[in-house]
Structures are given as C-alpha cells and as structure tokens.
Scaffold this motif. Structure first.
Motif, PDB file in Angstrom:
ATOM      1  N   GLN A 159      -1.555   3.512   6.201  1.00 51.93           N
ATOM      2  CA  GLN A 159      -1.885   4.172   7.813  1.00 51.93           C
ATOM      3  C   GLN A 159      -2.140   3.014   8.216  1.00 51.93           C
ATOM      4  OE1 GLN A 159      -3.201   8.300   8.706  1.00 51.93           O
ATOM      5  NE2 GLN A 159      -1.553   8.852   6.970  1.00 51.93           N
ATOM      6  N   ILE A 160      -3.900   2.706   8.121  1.00 51.28           N
ATOM      7  CA  ILE A 160      -4.169   1.240   8.581  1.00 51.28           C
ATOM      8  C   ILE A 160      -3.436   0.660   8.789  1.00 51.28           C
ATOM      9  CG2 ILE A 160      -6.820   0.002   8.892  1.00 51.28           C
ATOM     10  CD1 ILE A 160      -7.150   2.588   9.647  1.00 51.28           C
ATOM     11  N   CYS A 163       0.458  -1.575  -0.203  1.00 54.34           N
ATOM     12  CA  CYS A 163       0.178  -0.023   0.151  1.00 54.34           C
ATOM     13  C   CYS A 163       0.999   1.278  -0.005  1.00 54.34           C
ATOM     14  CB  CYS A 163      -1.024   0.006   1.565  1.00 54.34           C
ATOM     15  SG  CYS A 163      -1.663  -1.136   1.209  1.00 54.34           S
ATOM     16  N   SER A 211      -5.125   9.018  -1.706  1.00 58.84           N
ATOM     17  CA  SER A 211      -6.358   8.841  -0.561  1.00 58.84           C
ATOM     18  C   SER A 211      -6.737   7.514  -0.835  1.00 58.84           C
ATOM     19  CB  SER A 211      -7.473  10.333  -0.881  1.00 58.84           C
ATOM     20  OG  SER A 211      -7.125  10.902  -1.677  1.00 58.84           O
ATOM     21  N   LEU A 212      -6.774   6.675  -1.429  1.00 59.69           N
ATOM     22  CA  LEU A 212      -7.864   5.139  -0.917  1.00 59.69           C
ATOM     23  C   LEU A 212      -5.926   4.693  -0.391  1.00 59.69           C
ATOM     24  CD1 LEU A 212      -9.655   3.100  -0.314  1.00 59.69           C
ATOM     25  CD2 LEU A 212      -8.690   1.982  -3.046  1.00 59.69           C
ATOM     26  N   GLU A 249      -3.500   5.729   1.035  1.00 60.49           N
ATOM     27  CA  GLU A 249      -2.698   6.499   2.064  1.00 60.49           C
ATOM     28  C   GLU A 249      -3.538   5.821   2.652  1.00 60.49           C
ATOM     29  OE1 GLU A 249      -1.737  10.876   3.622  1.00 60.49           O
ATOM     30  OE2 GLU A 249      -2.557  10.628   1.455  1.00 60.49           O
ATOM     31  N   TYR A 250      -5.154   6.125   3.440  1.00 60.17           N
ATOM     32  CA  TYR A 250      -5.546   4.794   4.293  1.00 60.17           C
ATOM     33  C   TYR A 250      -5.315   4.078   4.418  1.00 60.17           C
ATOM     34  CZ  TYR A 250     -10.099   3.184   6.642  1.00 60.17           C
ATOM     35  OH  TYR A 250     -10.495   2.325   7.183  1.00 60.17           O
ATOM     36  N   LEU A 251      -5.573   3.168   3.606  1.00 59.44           N
ATOM     37  CA  LEU A 251      -4.941   2.094   3.831  1.00 59.44           C
ATOM     38  C   LEU A 251      -3.888   1.837   4.374  1.00 59.44           C
ATOM     39  CD1 LEU A 251      -6.466  -0.060   0.911  1.00 59.44           C
ATOM     40  CD2 LEU A 251      -7.935  -0.037   2.834  1.00 59.44           C
ATOM     41  N   ASN A 276       1.013   3.597  -3.028  1.00 61.50           N
ATOM     42  CA  ASN A 276       0.043   4.720  -2.854  1.00 61.50           C
ATOM     43  C   ASN A 276       1.361   6.331  -3.622  1.00 61.50           C
ATOM     44  OD1 ASN A 276       1.750   7.661  -0.302  1.00 61.50           O
ATOM     45  ND2 ASN A 276      -1.178   7.514  -0.856  1.00 61.50           N
TER      46      ASN A 276
END
Length: 599
Positions: free
Chosen positions: A94-95, A30, A87-88, A90-92, A34
């Motif tokens: 970070q999670i 990810c 954005s998707l 980056e969210y993944l 990203n």
C-alpha cells in the motif's frame, strides 16, 4: 476503446514510467508476496483437518512432529507468522503503490503542463482551456485512482489463479479441471465487458472536458452573463452538459454493473463441482479429507476474487482512457522548437527586419504575404490596417509564437530562428490590448518579468507608466491583491500595470499591440506621455486603430490583406492620399465611415 487500444495505452504508460521501474517492481513484488501469504491460511486449515483426522499419520507427522498436539502447535506458530507476513507486505504494497501513484501523477501533470507551455499558439487557439485543464487534472487523477488500488488488484488476481491452480493440480488434477472450467468464461466475460465499456469511458472523458470548458468559460465571462441577464440560459446550458456527463456515465455503469451477476453464476458452477465431486472422492477414500478441505476453501479463494475483475476493469478502462488523452497531449509535436540556439549579441541595439516573411494560419488561410519591413534601432514603427489584415500576426512571428513559412526575421542582423527563445523574448516587451494580470499583488504583477527586482526599480517602472499615483491610493499600495485576472482594478489601471511590467523588464524592443484601444482618454494620454519618455533609445513597434496616437512614428506601414500597401511618415501618407489618408479623414470627421478603406 477496444482491449487492443487499452493495452496499447498501458504499454505507452509503462514506457513513460520507465524511470519508476524499480518502484514498480518493488510494489509488484510486495503485492505478490502478500497474496501468497493470503492464500496460505486456507491450506493450513486443510492441513489442520488432516492432523485431527489422521494424527500420527498426517502430512505434518512426516516432517518429524509425531504427536497431534505438537502438530497443532506447529500449525499455530506457522499461522502467526503467515498472518504477520501478510500484514507486513500489505502495509508495504500500500505504501509503495500509493506513493508511486502520487509521484507519477505529480510528474505527469508537471510534464504535460511544461510540454503544453512549449507548444505554439496555434495549438491553444484550436483547443479549449477546459479540455486542457480536464486532461492535466481530472485525467491525471483518474490514473492515480487506478494505481492506488487497481494495479495491485490486477496483480493479485493473476497470482491467485497461478498459485491456487498449482495447489489444485498437485492435490487433484480432476478437481482442478472442474474448478478451472468457469475461468475461460470469466475471462471472456471480462474482455467482452471491456470491449463494450471502453468506448463508453472514452466518451465519459470527453464529456468531462466539455463540462470543464463550460464551467471555465462561464466563470471567466460572468460579467457578460450578468449584463445580458443570461444566468438562467447559462445555467440550463451547464445543466445540459452535466446531464450529458451523467448519461455517458450511466451507459458505462449499466455495462460494468452487469458483470458481477454473470460472473457470480460462473463461480457457483466451479464451486459446486469442487464441493460435490471432491466430496464423493473423499467418501470413497480417493481423496484425503484434509486435501478436500483445502480444495473447498481454495475454490472460493480462486474464483471469488475474479468478481473483482468488474471493478478492476472499470478502473482500468477509465484510467487507460485518461492515459491516452494525457500521452496524446505529451506526444503533440512542438512546432516552434527551442534547440538551445545562440543568444543575442550584447548590447542589443533593437534593429528589427522582416525579409520576405510569409505565414498562413492552417484553418483560416489568413496571414501575411512577402512582408519586407525594417525598423532601425531606436525608431518607432506603427502598423495600421483593418482587423484581420495581418498586423498582430507580424508580432506573433516576431515573438516566435509561430514560425514563418518563408522569409526571415532578424534582430540586429541575427535570424531569430537561430536564437534561443529565452534570449529572443527577453529582448522584447509586449503590451497587448487584452491585458492579463495574474492573481497576486500589484508588486507581483509589475515584477513578473524580473522577480528579483528591488522596490526602487518597481516604483520607477510604475512612475514611468504613470501608474504610481493610483497604486499609492490603493488600500495596501504595492501589496494590494489584484484578484483573478486583475478584476479588482479598472481597465485603465490594468493597462498601466501591463506597461509598467514591460518597462521593468527594460527590453530594447517594445511592442504595443493596440495597447490604447480599450482605455479612456485620460489613460491614453498617460500612456502616450509614458511612451514619449521611454521611446528614446528603444525600438517601438505599435499596432493602433487610433491614428492620432501614431502621428509621431518614424514610419507608418499600412497592412491590407496580409501585405504592406503603404509606407511612410504621417505627413507623407497624407500627401499620398491613399488608404491611410482616407482613414485619417474619417477619424477627424472629414469623411463618412462607409467611405473609409481601412475600417
């Protein structure tokens, strides 16, 4: 810590984290995707410039979109999906990285604690509790901070260099060479600062442990500090430890802070080369205007993230210094191993035999030599002797806090080294001079050895230990909080709770390690009455300085310089007129203290 040591620590960490391999791969993937999305808008800007300048002759026109309007719309749609994808992912990432950091730090802390619990008592006697707490808490948190952001940053810097470098070499090999010229300097600078900062951050971790030790010791000894009015002196010592930590950090910060200004100048060199040489080539027609725009934008995208190496390396060095301490603790060998031995044969009678037992502490050289003692089941053995003679060492060997270096200890004829530690220690109840109560209620502490015990059993143990009367007088009875280490109770009350805790466990062997030496006469009398009740049918091993408490023991052994020098009943030892008799006369007032061989 050198770069080699840092990467060695990283390899050790990856080996430890092999169970998290799928999570690490997913988080890394990810991060990579990203970053690829992140650098795409700069390429689209260059393509858009190409569309505006060349229109029907642009790169996009070759893909079948003839009008400039169509080309712009296509680029707009691509931009939307690229930003959405960025954005998707980056969210993944970070999670995934943050959850990985939380899971890994929790498991590391749990594993280090559980490993420490299996280490022999010699390890704890050589390490400060503050250092161990700093390793299990602060060092683990330091690694968590790196995984939260530093690992992703390292991956994305590498992806940026590779991906942007590929675009550069496709568009203009010459400008690619010019743009990449500062990178060796940047990388060399990164390793240079790493080599300088590594030992400094290792020192920072040590200072954290020293500071934690000072705080832990002072808070535990606050009553002593107050009684000697040493508050100002201890505050000054804490200030010195705190200043040492600040100074260690200051030295590390001075090195790491110099990195960005140096790297910034290297970046400027690369950017100016792309800006000027690429501009000249575009003016001459040797380079497409859109390609020139892509190169200018990507030069910053290539070189600027490298300034983040300073912070990344800072996090990396701190994390690897912490990782080394954590994994070194996990690698500490277990001297007293529990290899799942057999259980004691039920019912346990409680016969204890020391056969030629010898043990020496590695640091002091003190211990016991060739001890031969047998305690028949249901009998009471009393051990007496001067401080440091080896009495408590025998108890530690019986509980396998240490293993004897020669000889054998048996319970009911079974060698204790062949027993599981759970089976061995469940058969022994220990009441020591230094009573440790856990923060919680009176009930929790009595039931510590048998958490499933019902209230009737708890009350019966408290009555037998002559603790029930004072428990009933407490504000909340059994549910009264005892405070940290039992500070809300008196010494005598703590000792009686300790005895009740051992009795509820109902062990066939009861060990009293100077259990009455620090209590008042009333408490001593209460404990003696309790022992008279519980001694029948139970093997009791007592260590005592007050000889009046052991006169009824079935056998008394006098230990001197690690050896048993006298054995017998109270009457027999008095008749022998040796060390025991001399100490008895001192305690009964018939001899001067300086003449007593046991004192």
């Amino acid at each position: 810590m050198s770069p080699t040591n840092s990467f060695h620590a990283l390899i050790r960490l990856l080996r430890y984290a092999r169970g998290y391999r799928r999570r690490i791969i997913a988080a890394s993937a990810c991060s990579i995707i990203n970053k690829l999305f992140d650098i795409a808008p700069e390429i689209l800007i260059g393509v858009a410039i190409d569309v505006v300048v060349n229109q029907e002759r642009s790169f996009v026109a070759r893909l079948g979109f003839e009008s400039a309007q169509e080309q712009i719309l296509v680029l707009g749609v691509l931009t939307f999906f690229i930003w959405a994808g960025e954005s998707l992912f980056e969210y993944l990432f970070q999670i995934l990285w943050r959850n990985l950091a939380q899971r890994l730090q929790a498991d590391l802390r749990q594993d280090t604690y559980e490993h420490a619990q299996r280490l022999d008592m010699g390890f704890f006697e050589s390490k400060s509790s503050g250092q161990l707490v700093a390793t299990m808490n602060d060092d683990v948190n330091q690694l968590e901070r790196f995984l939260d952001g530093g690992a992703n940053a390292m991956i994305q810097v590498a992806v940026t260099v590779v991906a942007v470098g590929a675009v550069f070499f496709v568009l203009s090999p010459l400008i690619a060479l010019l743009a990449f010229t500062p990178i060796p300097l940047i990388v060399w600078g990164a390793f240079f600062f790493q080599r300088k900062a590594g030992p400094l951050y290792a020192d920072v971790r040590e200072k954290v442990g020293d500071l934690a030790s000072r705080l832990s010791n002072n808070l535990a000894g606050i009553a002593t500090i107050k009684s000697f009015t040493a508050e100002a002196r201890e505050a000054e010592r804490l200030r010195q430890a705190s200043e040492a930590y600040v100074e260690a950090n200051r030295r590390a910060i001075r090195i790491s802070s110099a990195f960005i200004p140096v790297i910034r100048m290297a970046i400027l060199t690369g950017f100016l080369a792309t800006f000027t040489v690429g501009g000249m080539m575009a003016l001459k027609g040797d380079l497409n205007v859109g390609a020139y725009g892509v190169l200018v934008f990507l030069t910053q995208r290539l070189l600027w993230p490298l300034t983040g190496l300073a912070q990344v390396i800072d996090l990396f060095e701190r994390a690897m210094a912490s990782t080394r301490r954590i994994l070194d603790l996990l690698a500490t060998p277990i001297q007293v191993r529990d290899d799942g031995g057999q259980a004691l044969v039920e019912p346990v009678r409680g016969e204890v035999e020391f056969a030629g037992v010898s043990f020496r502490y590695p640091n002091s050289g003190e211990g016991v030599n060739d001890i031969d003692l047998t305690v028949p089941a249901g009998n009471t053995l009393a051990l007496v002797g001067a401080t440091g003679s080896g009495k408590s060492t025998l108890i530690k060997l019986l509980l396998r806090f240490h293993d004897s270096q020669s000889g054998e200890i048996r319970i009911d004829g079974q060698p204790i080294r062949g027993l599981s530690l759970i089976s061995l220690r469940r058969a022994i109840g220990l009441v020591s001079q230094d009573v440790y109560l856990f923060e919680g209620s009176v009930r929790d502490n009595i039931a510590y050895g048998r958490p499933e015990a019902d209230e009737a059993a708890i009350v019966e143990a408290a009555r037998t230990a002559e603790a029930w009367d004072f428990i009933q007088a407490l504000p909340q009875g059994l549910d009264t909080p005892v405070g940290e280490r039992g500070v809300r109770l008196s010494g005598g009350q703590r000792q009686r709770l300790s005895l009740a805790r051992a009795l509820l466990k109902d062990p066939p062997i009861l060990v009293l390690d100077e259990a009455t030496s620090a209590v008042d006469n009333e408490t001593e009398a209460a404990i003696q009455r309790s022992l008279a009740k519980i001694g029948h049918g139970r093997t009791v091993i007592m260590i005592a300085h007050r000889l009046s408490t052991i006169v009824h023991a079935d056998e008394i052994a006098v230990v001197h310089a690690g050896r048993v020098v006298e054995r017998g009943t109270h009457a027999e030892l008095l008749a022998r007129d040796g060390r025991y008799a001399a100490q008895w006369r001192v305690q009964t007032g018939a001899l001067q203290v300086e003449d007593a061989p046991l004192a």
